[in-house]
Design a protein around this motif. Structure first.
Motif, PDB file in Angstrom:
ATOM      1  N   HIS A  65      -0.441  30.727 -19.185  1.00  0.00           N
ATOM      2  CA  HIS A  65      -1.375  30.728 -17.672  1.00  0.00           C
ATOM      3  C   HIS A  65      -2.183  29.566 -17.804  1.00  0.00           C
ATOM      4  O   HIS A  65      -1.956  28.799 -16.828  1.00  0.00           O
ATOM      5  CB  HIS A  65      -2.028  32.287 -17.782  1.00  0.00           C
ATOM      6  CG  HIS A  65      -3.042  32.259 -16.665  1.00  0.00           C
ATOM      7  ND1 HIS A  65      -2.420  32.001 -15.360  1.00  0.00           N
ATOM      8  CD2 HIS A  65      -4.328  32.036 -16.585  1.00  0.00           C
ATOM      9  CE1 HIS A  65      -3.745  32.013 -14.304  1.00  0.00           C
ATOM     10  NE2 HIS A  65      -4.661  32.066 -15.269  1.00  0.00           N
ATOM     11  N   ALA A  66      -2.888  29.354 -18.766  1.00  0.00           N
ATOM     12  CA  ALA A  66      -3.859  28.066 -18.743  1.00  0.00           C
ATOM     13  C   ALA A  66      -3.167  26.947 -19.340  1.00  0.00           C
ATOM     14  O   ALA A  66      -2.382  27.102 -20.240  1.00  0.00           O
ATOM     15  CB  ALA A  66      -5.088  28.688 -19.475  1.00  0.00           C
ATOM     16  N   PRO A  67      -3.561  25.857 -18.717  1.00  0.00           N
ATOM     17  CA  PRO A  67      -2.543  24.718 -19.176  1.00  0.00           C
ATOM     18  C   PRO A  67      -2.825  24.278 -20.664  1.00  0.00           C
ATOM     19  O   PRO A  67      -4.038  24.534 -21.031  1.00  0.00           O
ATOM     20  CB  PRO A  67      -3.467  23.440 -18.192  1.00  0.00           C
ATOM     21  CG  PRO A  67      -3.742  24.364 -16.891  1.00  0.00           C
ATOM     22  CD  PRO A  67      -4.253  25.538 -17.263  1.00  0.00           C
ATOM     23  N   ILE A  68      -1.691  23.831 -21.189  1.00  0.00           N
ATOM     24  CA  ILE A  68      -1.955  23.727 -22.571  1.00  0.00           C
ATOM     25  C   ILE A  68      -3.064  22.648 -23.032  1.00  0.00           C
ATOM     26  O   ILE A  68      -3.528  22.619 -23.860  1.00  0.00           O
ATOM     27  CB  ILE A  68      -0.322  23.415 -23.141  1.00  0.00           C
ATOM     28  CG1 ILE A  68      -0.454  23.467 -24.836  1.00  0.00           C
ATOM     29  CG2 ILE A  68      -0.174  21.799 -22.603  1.00  0.00           C
ATOM     30  CD1 ILE A  68       0.907  23.400 -24.980  1.00  0.00           C
ATOM     31  N   LEU A 112       9.530  34.004 -12.578  1.00  0.00           N
ATOM     32  CA  LEU A 112       8.250  34.107 -13.810  1.00  0.00           C
ATOM     33  C   LEU A 112       7.224  34.092 -12.754  1.00  0.00           C
ATOM     34  O   LEU A 112       6.895  33.108 -12.199  1.00  0.00           O
ATOM     35  CB  LEU A 112       8.382  32.847 -14.405  1.00  0.00           C
ATOM     36  CG  LEU A 112       9.256  32.933 -15.867  1.00  0.00           C
ATOM     37  CD1 LEU A 112       9.640  31.748 -16.402  1.00  0.00           C
ATOM     38  CD2 LEU A 112       8.490  33.826 -16.957  1.00  0.00           C
ATOM     39  N   THR A 113       6.313  34.910 -13.040  1.00  0.00           N
ATOM     40  CA  THR A 113       4.767  34.794 -12.560  1.00  0.00           C
ATOM     41  C   THR A 113       3.934  34.314 -13.884  1.00  0.00           C
ATOM     42  O   THR A 113       4.057  34.936 -14.736  1.00  0.00           O
ATOM     43  CB  THR A 113       4.461  36.076 -12.205  1.00  0.00           C
ATOM     44  OG1 THR A 113       5.217  36.597 -11.081  1.00  0.00           O
ATOM     45  CG2 THR A 113       2.746  35.894 -11.622  1.00  0.00           C
ATOM     46  N   LEU A 114       3.428  33.289 -13.585  1.00  0.00           N
ATOM     47  CA  LEU A 114       2.607  32.592 -14.530  1.00  0.00           C
ATOM     48  C   LEU A 114       1.111  33.039 -14.813  1.00  0.00           C
ATOM     49  O   LEU A 114       0.070  32.234 -15.115  1.00  0.00           O
ATOM     50  CB  LEU A 114       2.362  31.156 -14.301  1.00  0.00           C
ATOM     51  CG  LEU A 114       4.064  30.520 -14.041  1.00  0.00           C
ATOM     52  CD1 LEU A 114       3.895  29.066 -13.580  1.00  0.00           C
ATOM     53  CD2 LEU A 114       4.630  30.423 -15.459  1.00  0.00           C
ATOM     54  N   ILE A 127       5.026  24.982 -18.945  1.00  0.00           N
ATOM     55  CA  ILE A 127       4.376  25.095 -17.573  1.00  0.00           C
ATOM     56  C   ILE A 127       3.151  26.036 -17.580  1.00  0.00           C
ATOM     57  O   ILE A 127       3.286  26.897 -18.600  1.00  0.00           O
ATOM     58  CB  ILE A 127       5.760  25.906 -16.873  1.00  0.00           C
ATOM     59  CG1 ILE A 127       6.280  26.775 -17.448  1.00  0.00           C
ATOM     60  CG2 ILE A 127       6.713  24.774 -16.619  1.00  0.00           C
ATOM     61  CD1 ILE A 127       7.528  27.588 -16.509  1.00  0.00           C
ATOM     62  N   SER A 128       2.390  26.099 -16.692  1.00  0.00           N
ATOM     63  CA  SER A 128       1.381  26.949 -16.489  1.00  0.00           C
ATOM     64  C   SER A 128       0.802  27.078 -15.152  1.00  0.00           C
ATOM     65  O   SER A 128       1.462  26.417 -14.234  1.00  0.00           O
ATOM     66  CB  SER A 128       0.097  26.451 -17.439  1.00  0.00           C
ATOM     67  OG  SER A 128      -0.284  25.223 -17.032  1.00  0.00           O
ATOM     68  N   GLY A 129      -0.123  27.897 -15.115  1.00  0.00           N
ATOM     69  CA  GLY A 129      -0.803  27.847 -13.434  1.00  0.00           C
ATOM     70  C   GLY A 129      -2.164  27.753 -13.653  1.00  0.00           C
ATOM     71  O   GLY A 129      -2.825  26.579 -14.338  1.00  0.00           O
TER      72      GLY A 129
END
Length: 519
Positions: free
Chosen positions: A283-286, A171-173, A308-310
């Motif tokens: 992508h962005a933190p929740i 998985l790419t985030l 999860i995020s990046g």
């Protein structure tokens, strides 16, 4: 009477015509020979979820499904546990059909070509595959390549060492590239050599420049990967991937969910048993999403859940409670993954020509291995091109006078540590372990590396030094995985060895050593 019948017949025909234009139909079938064509002996599959990005339906006993269609709709099958979906030459799952009759609006990068009217039937092939309850997945955060030079950094620094992995998929985030979606093709082709199916998340640097509506910010992304919000299942885990980057007409973005995504999550989860683990991927933190509380209301009663995020170019484990708007029975675990590009491929280059790319919190660039056992999970960080057991940096003077050690502090960066980690130190020859205090702070080494940046403003024969040494680093950021402790008093003169050990929230252990001298 006849005229009434004629009018009724015309209205019926008109209704059928309108429905034909606004409803998509299709079949999910068992592709026994994996040729992606439904042959006569291949049965439909019942109770498989299919979605248009908002609504979720299940196939009937013949494998048939029906969903509303608009003029910009991505239809996708939600891969059920125990089944595989076709992949293309770059091992990207082919689980969707994009309906864009007029194609994508014109932007700086190519989107989806006109698809014309809805097909008579949109069919999705699946085939049985064995899925053990114990499995792993690779997590790449922010490869963020600027040009082919950095595409090559991604491949040499991270991809090559993942070849032969036992992970079942990756998985790419998000932030696959740095504002140039034309680079999707070469980076996909490189990642494909890992040899496993690869799912992808939309990031703020993956957008179509020139798009005047958020709906069209992901057109090139869709051409390569399909809808930017979707779901799939593997064994006892349901993954929900959400585009949580929202662009306004001026091209500015914020972390935000749209209403159709709330409907999609709500509708899909109505088909997911509570004993399954649900993993939200974005992508962005929740925690920085402006309307996260609306999502929380939908998910907070799930007993098995994490996200999860990046995006931040730091690594952190967050445990959200009431102060974040979470009112579930227990804190929600959100993991911000390490970035492949580290600090945007910044820093001095090593002997292979790749920048050190240390993240702004002092952790090295790298990726994570997400491991599942039924509906339980664990996360293990892997530093790029470093031994798997490289998980800790210890900061301590190499040598100083005996009188100075009594007031000296040891600083430890446990790269993937959290407030739930236990960190202790021990000196050789002693039997007691000394607890270290969780003390978020800036990493000392990152601060030192940042001070080298003035040299990057220099030029050599008219060429900026950054061409040779790498991009300038950003300011150091607060690291949420720093521990601190005071050295024992009355250390005898000589050479000493310190050992630091840690146990994380998953019961995983790591250790590191530091040798120092007392004068």
């Amino acid at each position: 009477m006849n005229s009434i019948l004629t009018v009724s017949a015309l209205l019926l025909l008109l209704t059928q015509f309108v429905n034909a234009q606004t409803t998509a139909t299709g079949t999910v079938y068992k592709d026994l020979n994996k040729n992606r064509i439904r042959d006569k002996n291949e049965p439909g599959l019942a109770n498989v979820c299919v979605s248009n990005g908002r609504d979720v339906t299940t196939t009937d006993k013949s494998g048939k499904w029906r969903l509303p269609a608009g003029d910009d709709t991505g239809f996708f099958v939600i891969k059920p546990a125990g089944f595989g979906v076709p992949v293309n030459g770059d091992l990207i799952p082919q689980h969707a059909y994009l309906h864009k009759p007029k194609g994508s609006p014109t932007t700086q990068t190519e989107g989806v070509a006109p698809t014309g009217p809805l097909p008579k039937s949109i069919d999705f092939p699946l085939w049985p595959q064995k899925e053990e309850k114990q499995f792993s997945a690779l997590l790449f955060g922010d490869p963020q390549a600027r040009g082919m030079t950095e595409v090559n950094y991604v491949l040499h620094d991270v991809v090559e060492e993942c070849i032969g992995t036992s992970a079942k998929f990756g998985l790419t985030l998000g932030d696959i590239v740095a504002d140039d979606p034309n680079l999707f093709a070469p980076i996909n082709a490189g990642i494909a050599h890992i040899g496993i199916p690869w799912y992808t998340t939309f990031g703020n640097h993956d957008f179509n420049r020139g798009a005047t509506d958020d709906r069209f910010s992901d057109e090139t992304f869709e051409r390569f990967y399909g809808p930017s919000s979707y779901a799939f299942e593997y064994a006892q885990v349901a993954f929900i991937v959400l585009k949580n980057i929202y662009f306004n007409a001026e091209g500015k973005y914020k972390a935000h969910f749209v209403e159709s995504q709330f409907d999609f999550v709500r509708n899909y989860l109505s088909h997911v048993p509570e004993n399954k683990l649900v993993v939200l991927v974005m992508h962005a933190p929740i925690v920085i999403c402006d309307n996260r509380k609306e999502l929380f209301k939908i998910i907070e009663d799930r007993p098995n859940l994490f996200s999860i995020s990046g995006h931040t170019h730091t690594m952190a484990h967050l445990f959200m409670d009431e102060k974040w708007g979470w009112t579930g029975a227990k804190p929600h675990h959100h993991f911000i993954n390490a970035t492949v590009c580290g600090s945007w491929w910044a820093g001095i280059k090593d002997e292979t020509g790749i920048p050190h790319a240390t993240m702004n919190d002092g952790a090295p660039n790298g990726y994570s291995l997400l491991t599942f056992d039924g509906n339980q999970y664990s996360i293990r960080f892997k530093a790029a091109r470093r031994p798997a057991d490289y998980q800790i940096n210890i900061y301590l003077p190499e040598e100083q006078a005996q009188s100075a050690w009594d007031t000296t502090h040891v600083v430890v960066n446990v790269f993937a540590g959290s407030s739930r980690s236990k960190v202790e130190m021990q000196l050789a020859g002693q039997t007691n372990w000394i607890p270290l205090a969780f003390t978020p702070a800036r990493d000392p080494a990152v601060a030192a590396m940042h001070h080298l940046d003035p040299y990057l403003d220099a030029t050599v024969d008219g060429t900026k030094v950054e061409k040779f040494l790498g991009w300038k680093m950003d300011e150091p950021e607060l690291s949420n995985h720093i521990w601190r402790g005071t050295m024992p008093k009355n250390l005898p003169k000589g050479t000493h060895r310190m050992t630091v050990r840690t146990t994380d929230q998953f019961g995983q252990t790591s250790s590191a050593h530091r040798i120092f001298r007392v004068k």
